[in-house]
Motif scaffolding. Structure first.
Motif, PDB file in Angstrom:
ATOM      1  N   VAL A  40     -54.151  51.177  -6.025  1.00  0.00           N
ATOM      2  CA  VAL A  40     -54.965  51.884  -7.013  1.00  0.00           C
ATOM      3  C   VAL A  40     -54.492  51.529  -8.421  1.00  0.00           C
ATOM      4  N   GLN A  41     -53.183  51.538  -8.636  1.00  0.00           N
ATOM      5  CA  GLN A  41     -52.655  51.191  -9.954  1.00  0.00           C
ATOM      6  C   GLN A  41     -53.013  49.756 -10.327  1.00  0.00           C
ATOM      7  N   ALA A  42     -52.920  48.834  -9.381  1.00  0.00           N
ATOM      8  CA  ALA A  42     -53.261  47.433  -9.658  1.00  0.00           C
ATOM      9  C   ALA A  42     -54.750  47.295  -9.963  1.00  0.00           C
ATOM     10  N   ASP A  43     -55.592  48.009  -9.245  1.00  0.00           N
ATOM     11  CA  ASP A  43     -57.033  47.954  -9.513  1.00  0.00           C
ATOM     12  C   ASP A  43     -57.356  48.485 -10.904  1.00  0.00           C
ATOM     13  N   ILE A  44     -56.699  49.561 -11.314  1.00  0.00           N
ATOM     14  CA  ILE A  44     -56.910  50.108 -12.656  1.00  0.00           C
ATOM     15  C   ILE A  44     -56.459  49.099 -13.703  1.00  0.00           C
ATOM     16  N   LEU A 103     -58.740  47.334 -16.642  1.00  0.00           N
ATOM     17  CA  LEU A 103     -58.470  47.495 -18.068  1.00  0.00           C
ATOM     18  C   LEU A 103     -58.030  46.210 -18.749  1.00  0.00           C
ATOM     19  N   LEU A 104     -57.540  45.258 -18.002  1.00  0.00           N
ATOM     20  CA  LEU A 104     -56.953  44.042 -18.558  1.00  0.00           C
ATOM     21  C   LEU A 104     -57.892  43.265 -19.486  1.00  0.00           C
ATOM     22  N   PRO A 105     -59.149  43.015 -19.127  1.00  0.00           N
ATOM     23  CA  PRO A 105     -59.988  42.213 -20.023  1.00  0.00           C
ATOM     24  C   PRO A 105     -60.227  42.872 -21.390  1.00  0.00           C
ATOM     25  N   GLY A 106     -60.381  44.180 -21.437  1.00  0.00           N
ATOM     26  CA  GLY A 106     -60.699  44.862 -22.692  1.00  0.00           C
ATOM     27  C   GLY A 106     -59.491  45.196 -23.544  1.00  0.00           C
ATOM     28  N   ALA A 141     -53.379  48.065 -20.214  1.00  0.00           N
ATOM     29  CA  ALA A 141     -53.431  47.840 -18.766  1.00  0.00           C
ATOM     30  C   ALA A 141     -52.088  48.082 -18.103  1.00  0.00           C
ATOM     31  N   GLY A 142     -51.008  47.707 -18.756  1.00  0.00           N
ATOM     32  CA  GLY A 142     -49.689  47.901 -18.160  1.00  0.00           C
ATOM     33  C   GLY A 142     -49.258  49.348 -18.150  1.00  0.00           C
ATOM     34  N   TRP A 143     -49.489  50.068 -19.258  1.00  0.00           N
ATOM     35  CA  TRP A 143     -48.993  51.443 -19.362  1.00  0.00           C
ATOM     36  C   TRP A 143     -49.913  52.466 -18.725  1.00  0.00           C
ATOM     37  N   SER A 144     -51.165  52.156 -18.610  1.00  0.00           N
ATOM     38  CA  SER A 144     -52.094  53.160 -18.068  1.00  0.00           C
ATOM     39  C   SER A 144     -51.864  53.414 -16.585  1.00  0.00           C
ATOM     40  N   THR A 145     -51.217  52.495 -15.907  1.00  0.00           N
ATOM     41  CA  THR A 145     -51.009  52.672 -14.471  1.00  0.00           C
ATOM     42  C   THR A 145     -49.770  53.496 -14.156  1.00  0.00           C
ATOM     43  N   TRP A 146     -48.926  53.732 -15.140  1.00  0.00           N
ATOM     44  CA  TRP A 146     -47.714  54.536 -14.912  1.00  0.00           C
ATOM     45  C   TRP A 146     -48.086  55.997 -14.895  1.00  0.00           C
TER      46      TRP A 146
END
Length: 78
Positions: A52-56, A60-63, A68-73
């Motif tokens: 789930v964290q990787a999918d999020i 988020l990565l393109p925008g 993208a890195g911090w939102s999954t924590w």
């Protein structure tokens, strides 16, 4: 007669000892299965959370690559 009685008693004791040993082995096997099932559940849950964290992050990565890195924590609990 004493020989037959002694033989019968020894045979009964050996059979009881085998039955006890088999019961112990069965209990050990049951406990191993229980632990394996529990570990399977824990690991499966952890892997699902990672996915789930990787999918999020991929979403988020393109925008916004920085977010993208911090939102999954997980956020700290207050």
């Amino acid at each position: 007669m004493p020989f037959a009685l002694g033989y019968a008693l020894r045979l009964r004791h050996e059979t009881a000892a085998r039955a006890r040993a088999e019961a112990i082995r069965q209990n050990v096997d049951d406990e191993r299965l229980r632990v394996a099932q529990e570990m399977h559940g824990i690991v499966g849950h952890g892997l699902a959370a990672i996915k789930v964290q990787a999918d999020i992050a991929l979403h988020l990565l393109p925008g916004n690559p920085g977010q993208a890195g911090w939102s999954t924590w997980p956020s700290p609990r207050r």
